[in-house]
Design a protein around this motif. Structure first.
Motif, PDB file in Angstrom:
ATOM      1  N   ASP A  19       0.883  -1.173   0.000  1.00  0.00           N
ATOM      2  CA  ASP A  19       0.000   0.000   0.000  1.00  0.00           C
ATOM      3  C   ASP A  19       0.919   1.221   0.000  1.00  0.00           C
ATOM      4  O   ASP A  19       1.469   1.592   1.030  1.00  0.00           O
ATOM      5  N   VAL A  20       1.096   1.841  -1.163  1.00  0.00           N
ATOM      6  CA  VAL A  20       2.087   2.900  -1.340  1.00  0.00           C
ATOM      7  C   VAL A  20       1.401   4.263  -1.367  1.00  0.00           C
ATOM      8  O   VAL A  20       0.456   4.476  -2.137  1.00  0.00           O
ATOM      9  N   ARG A  21       1.914   5.180  -0.544  1.00  0.00           N
ATOM     10  CA  ARG A  21       1.407   6.554  -0.518  1.00  0.00           C
ATOM     11  C   ARG A  21       2.555   7.486  -0.878  1.00  0.00           C
ATOM     12  O   ARG A  21       3.579   7.518  -0.180  1.00  0.00           O
ATOM     13  N   VAL A  22       2.390   8.249  -1.946  1.00  0.00           N
ATOM     14  CA  VAL A  22       3.456   9.076  -2.511  1.00  0.00           C
ATOM     15  C   VAL A  22       3.152  10.550  -2.300  1.00  0.00           C
ATOM     16  O   VAL A  22       2.019  10.992  -2.515  1.00  0.00           O
ATOM     17  N   TYR A  23       4.178  11.299  -1.913  1.00  0.00           N
ATOM     18  CA  TYR A  23       4.047  12.758  -1.877  1.00  0.00           C
ATOM     19  C   TYR A  23       5.234  13.386  -2.597  1.00  0.00           C
ATOM     20  O   TYR A  23       6.392  12.995  -2.383  1.00  0.00           O
ATOM     21  N   ASP A  24       4.939  14.348  -3.446  1.00  0.00           N
ATOM     22  CA  ASP A  24       5.956  15.163  -4.097  1.00  0.00           C
ATOM     23  C   ASP A  24       5.441  16.594  -4.151  1.00  0.00           C
ATOM     24  O   ASP A  24       4.275  16.814  -4.506  1.00  0.00           O
ATOM     25  N   PRO A  25       6.264  17.596  -3.799  1.00  0.00           N
ATOM     26  CA  PRO A  25       5.782  18.979  -3.768  1.00  0.00           C
ATOM     27  C   PRO A  25       5.249  19.507  -5.093  1.00  0.00           C
ATOM     28  O   PRO A  25       4.392  20.391  -5.110  1.00  0.00           O
ATOM     29  N   GLU A  26       5.754  18.983  -6.210  1.00  0.00           N
ATOM     30  CA  GLU A  26       5.345  19.514  -7.512  1.00  0.00           C
ATOM     31  C   GLU A  26       4.881  18.448  -8.497  1.00  0.00           C
ATOM     32  O   GLU A  26       4.161  18.756  -9.438  1.00  0.00           O
ATOM     33  N   ALA A  27       5.315  17.209  -8.330  1.00  0.00           N
ATOM     34  CA  ALA A  27       5.110  16.191  -9.365  1.00  0.00           C
ATOM     35  C   ALA A  27       3.915  15.282  -9.119  1.00  0.00           C
ATOM     36  O   ALA A  27       3.756  14.286  -9.822  1.00  0.00           O
ATOM     37  N   GLY A  28       3.071  15.596  -8.134  1.00  0.00           N
ATOM     38  CA  GLY A  28       1.937  14.730  -7.857  1.00  0.00           C
ATOM     39  C   GLY A  28       1.023  14.538  -9.051  1.00  0.00           C
ATOM     40  O   GLY A  28       0.621  13.414  -9.375  1.00  0.00           O
ATOM     41  N   LYS A  29       0.700  15.624  -9.748  1.00  0.00           N
ATOM     42  CA  LYS A  29      -0.225  15.527 -10.885  1.00  0.00           C
ATOM     43  C   LYS A  29       0.394  14.776 -12.054  1.00  0.00           C
ATOM     44  O   LYS A  29      -0.262  13.930 -12.675  1.00  0.00           O
ATOM     45  N   THR A  30       1.656  15.085 -12.378  1.00  0.00           N
ATOM     46  CA  THR A  30       2.293  14.388 -13.493  1.00  0.00           C
ATOM     47  C   THR A  30       2.513  12.917 -13.156  1.00  0.00           C
ATOM     48  O   THR A  30       2.402  12.050 -14.027  1.00  0.00           O
ATOM     49  N   ALA A  31       2.820  12.618 -11.884  1.00  0.00           N
ATOM     50  CA  ALA A  31       2.988  11.230 -11.474  1.00  0.00           C
ATOM     51  C   ALA A  31       1.673  10.470 -11.579  1.00  0.00           C
ATOM     52  O   ALA A  31       1.640   9.311 -12.006  1.00  0.00           O
ATOM     53  N   ALA A  32       0.577  11.114 -11.201  1.00  0.00           N
ATOM     54  CA  ALA A  32      -0.731  10.464 -11.257  1.00  0.00           C
ATOM     55  C   ALA A  32      -1.125  10.126 -12.691  1.00  0.00           C
ATOM     56  O   ALA A  32      -1.804   9.117 -12.933  1.00  0.00           O
ATOM     57  N   LEU A  33      -0.707  10.942 -13.638  1.00  0.00           N
ATOM     58  CA  LEU A  33      -0.973  10.635 -15.038  1.00  0.00           C
ATOM     59  C   LEU A  33      -0.159   9.427 -15.500  1.00  0.00           C
ATOM     60  O   LEU A  33      -0.625   8.608 -16.299  1.00  0.00           O
ATOM     61  N   MET A  34       1.061   9.295 -14.989  1.00  0.00           N
ATOM     62  CA  MET A  34       1.944   8.199 -15.361  1.00  0.00           C
ATOM     63  C   MET A  34       1.567   6.903 -14.653  1.00  0.00           C
ATOM     64  O   MET A  34       1.618   5.824 -15.237  1.00  0.00           O
ATOM     65  N   PHE A  35       1.213   7.004 -13.368  1.00  0.00           N
ATOM     66  CA  PHE A  35       0.921   5.820 -12.557  1.00  0.00           C
ATOM     67  C   PHE A  35      -0.314   6.113 -11.703  1.00  0.00           C
ATOM     68  O   PHE A  35      -0.214   6.336 -10.499  1.00  0.00           O
ATOM     69  N   PRO A  36      -1.503   6.067 -12.303  1.00  0.00           N
ATOM     70  CA  PRO A  36      -2.715   6.499 -11.599  1.00  0.00           C
ATOM     71  C   PRO A  36      -3.169   5.575 -10.484  1.00  0.00           C
ATOM     72  O   PRO A  36      -4.005   5.967  -9.663  1.00  0.00           O
ATOM     73  N   THR A  37      -2.643   4.354 -10.425  1.00  0.00           N
ATOM     74  CA  THR A  37      -3.115   3.416  -9.409  1.00  0.00           C
ATOM     75  C   THR A  37      -2.444   3.621  -8.053  1.00  0.00           C
ATOM     76  O   THR A  37      -2.865   3.019  -7.057  1.00  0.00           O
ATOM     77  N   LEU A  38      -1.396   4.449  -7.995  1.00  0.00           N
ATOM     78  CA  LEU A  38      -0.788   4.778  -6.713  1.00  0.00           C
ATOM     79  C   LEU A  38      -1.676   5.760  -5.946  1.00  0.00           C
ATOM     80  O   LEU A  38      -2.487   6.476  -6.538  1.00  0.00           O
ATOM     81  N   THR A  39      -1.490   5.807  -4.634  1.00  0.00           N
ATOM     82  CA  THR A  39      -2.185   6.792  -3.801  1.00  0.00           C
ATOM     83  C   THR A  39      -1.258   7.984  -3.602  1.00  0.00           C
ATOM     84  O   THR A  39      -0.076   7.810  -3.283  1.00  0.00           O
ATOM     85  N   TYR A  40      -1.777   9.185  -3.792  1.00  0.00           N
ATOM     86  CA  TYR A  40      -0.963  10.393  -3.689  1.00  0.00           C
ATOM     87  C   TYR A  40      -1.418  11.215  -2.485  1.00  0.00           C
ATOM     88  O   TYR A  40      -2.605  11.510  -2.320  1.00  0.00           O
ATOM     89  N   ALA A  41      -0.463  11.544  -1.634  1.00  0.00           N
ATOM     90  CA  ALA A  41      -0.741  12.242  -0.381  1.00  0.00           C
ATOM     91  C   ALA A  41      -0.665  13.749  -0.568  1.00  0.00           C
ATOM     92  O   ALA A  41      -0.017  14.251  -1.499  1.00  0.00           O
ATOM     93  N   ALA A  42      -1.295  14.471   0.365  1.00  0.00           N
ATOM     94  CA  ALA A  42      -1.347  15.933   0.288  1.00  0.00           C
ATOM     95  C   ALA A  42      -0.106  16.586   0.872  1.00  0.00           C
ATOM     96  O   ALA A  42       0.173  17.752   0.593  1.00  0.00           O
TER      97      ALA A  42
END
Length: 437
Positions: A351-374
């Motif tokens: 269960d992976v939760r990812v945070y990036d200050p700027e790349a959250g949106k671009t990462a979600a387009l590349m790997f949408p099945t990951l969970t992205y944190a605020a």
């Protein structure tokens, strides 16, 4: 003098805004209607420090505008910069130069008066002479439509500074007339002491490829040494510091970690090897295959360490990941080792939760099945393991005591060897680096 920029992606948008900053009237040619509309509204479609304000300022002033018309650019400008992409081909290792060819085909028929066309894209050696011949063939101005190769050396995160204050300028194939015009374009940088090197086409084309090959080799070298350090109990950071005092080697790019990524180094070294093979000299650069292999192996190595830290299986475990971009001060996730590692752990059941200050949106387009944190604390909450994979300053400033209050298990794998290990261990964390004691 008026300037056009053909292709307004990362390189082109930066170059156009910086040329306007230098006082020139600039028109950018972009055929993608969505991207063009955003740029015309003063919005940069990616993150690059300082660029948004610069572009918005010069769009508002009228010094910079955008169009889809090559004819308009040809009638408007005296110097035309070709800044389109050269990605890796879909089925192979070579560079796809179709956008460069397309830019010449689009612009040349409208060049009815003397003009200088300046190639900035990274291309396989031998491309420029072919384009020069095609330019002269298609342009009504004939030989008065000149081609110069002027490779870019931008670092993501520093692109504005690198454009306005480059560390060197290379002009390949410039006639005296073209040299004079480009000296005017780059007058501010030349006045500040930037070296200008006049070369033939082939040398100018090779400079960028050779530079990226060298940097990639240096990174993979220290990452290979890090693997040795782990076996014998040495510390790769201390070792790199010692090496760096040798002025023949230097300390830059000797930071062991999860490897390089992005839209340049990986595809450029592969294209370099591919082109060398076409020229019959692949053996001369065959070592670059090892450089690429070492780089890819680093990602797998991190996954293996993470698995070991989670008692041999990641399935059902929560993993917090700090970083998705391939480097800080960027939202670029192309060939990002951080995002690859996060994705692999997810595919193996974590269960992976990812945070990036700027790349959250671009990462979600590349790997949408990951969970992205605020935020980074949200990413770490209830984590059995925390991974530090992109070296944003924000992460190094976090209090390990406060982070420890939200995790399930206090263990962190620092894929960039930049956290304060002593402080984290003092806060009760198990800390693992790469090539560290």
């Amino acid at each position: 003098m008026r300037i056009s920029v053909i292709g307004c992606g990362y390189l082109g948008a930066t170059h156009a805004a910086c040329m306007a900053e230098l006082g020139f009237e600039v028109v950018g040619v972009e055929i993608d209607p969505v991207k063009r509309a955003g740029l015309a509204a003063g919005k940069v479609p990616f993150f690059e420090p300082g660029l948004q304000d610069l572009l918005a300022e010069h769009v508002a002033s009228g010094r910079l505008r955008f169009t889809d018309s090559a004819q308009e650019a040809a009638e408007f400008a005296d110097v035309h910069f070709v800044c389109v992409g050269t990605p890796q081909v879909a089925e192979g290792l070579g560079a796809d130069v179709s956008q460069v060819d397309g830019a010449i085909e689009l612009l040349a028929p409208h060049l009815t008066r003397p003009a200088v066309v300046v190639g900035k894209s990274t291309v396989p050696v031998g491309t420029a002479p072919r384009l020069a011949a095609r330019l002269a063939e298609l342009a009504p101005a004939g030989a008065d439509a000149e081609l110069v190769w002027n490779p870019e050396f931008l670092r993501e995160g520093f692109a504005v500074a690198d454009t306005l204050r480059p560390d060197r300028l290379v002009l390949g194939g410039a006639t005296p007339h073209a040299e004079e015009l480009l000296r005017e374009v780059y007058a501010a940088a030349l006045a500040d002491g930037t070296p200008l090197l006049l070369t033939d086409y082939a040398t100018a084309e090779l400079v960028k490829s050779a530079a990226n090959a060298f940097l990639a080799t240096k990174i993979s070298f220290i990452n290979a040494i890090a693997e040795v350090c782990e076996v014998v109990g040495a510390d790769v950071v201390d070792l790199a510091d010692a090496l760096g005092h040798d002025d023949r080697i230097g300390r830059k790019f000797l930071n062991a970690g999860i490897g390089f990524g992005g839209g340049c180094l990986p595809k450029d070294i592969r294209a370099f090897v591919h082109r060398a093979g076409e020229l019959g000299v692949e053996d001369a650069v065959s070592f670059l295959r090892q450089v690429d292999d070492i780089n890819q192996r680093r990602r797998e190595h991190v996954v293996a360490i993470a698995t070991a830290m989670l008692d041999g299986s990641v399935s059902g475990k929560r993993v917090g990941v700090w970083g998705a971009a391939f480097k800080p001060d960027s939202d670029d996730v192309r060939d990002s080792p951080a995002l690859w590692i996060a994705g692999q752990l997810h595919l193996r059941g974590a269960d992976v939760r990812v945070y990036d200050p700027e790349a959250g949106k671009t990462a979600a387009l590349m790997f949408p099945t990951l969970t992205y944190a605020a935020n980074p604390i949200d990413a770490a909450t209830d984590a059995d393991l925390l991974l530090h994979l992109t070296e944003w300053k924000e992460f190094r400033a976090l209090d390990p005591v406060a982070v420890g209050d939200v995790v399930t298990r206090k263990q962190v794998l620092d894929g960039r060897n930049l956290l304060d290990f002593d402080a984290w261990r003092a806060a009760g964390w198990t800390v693992r680096g790469l090539g560290r004691r």
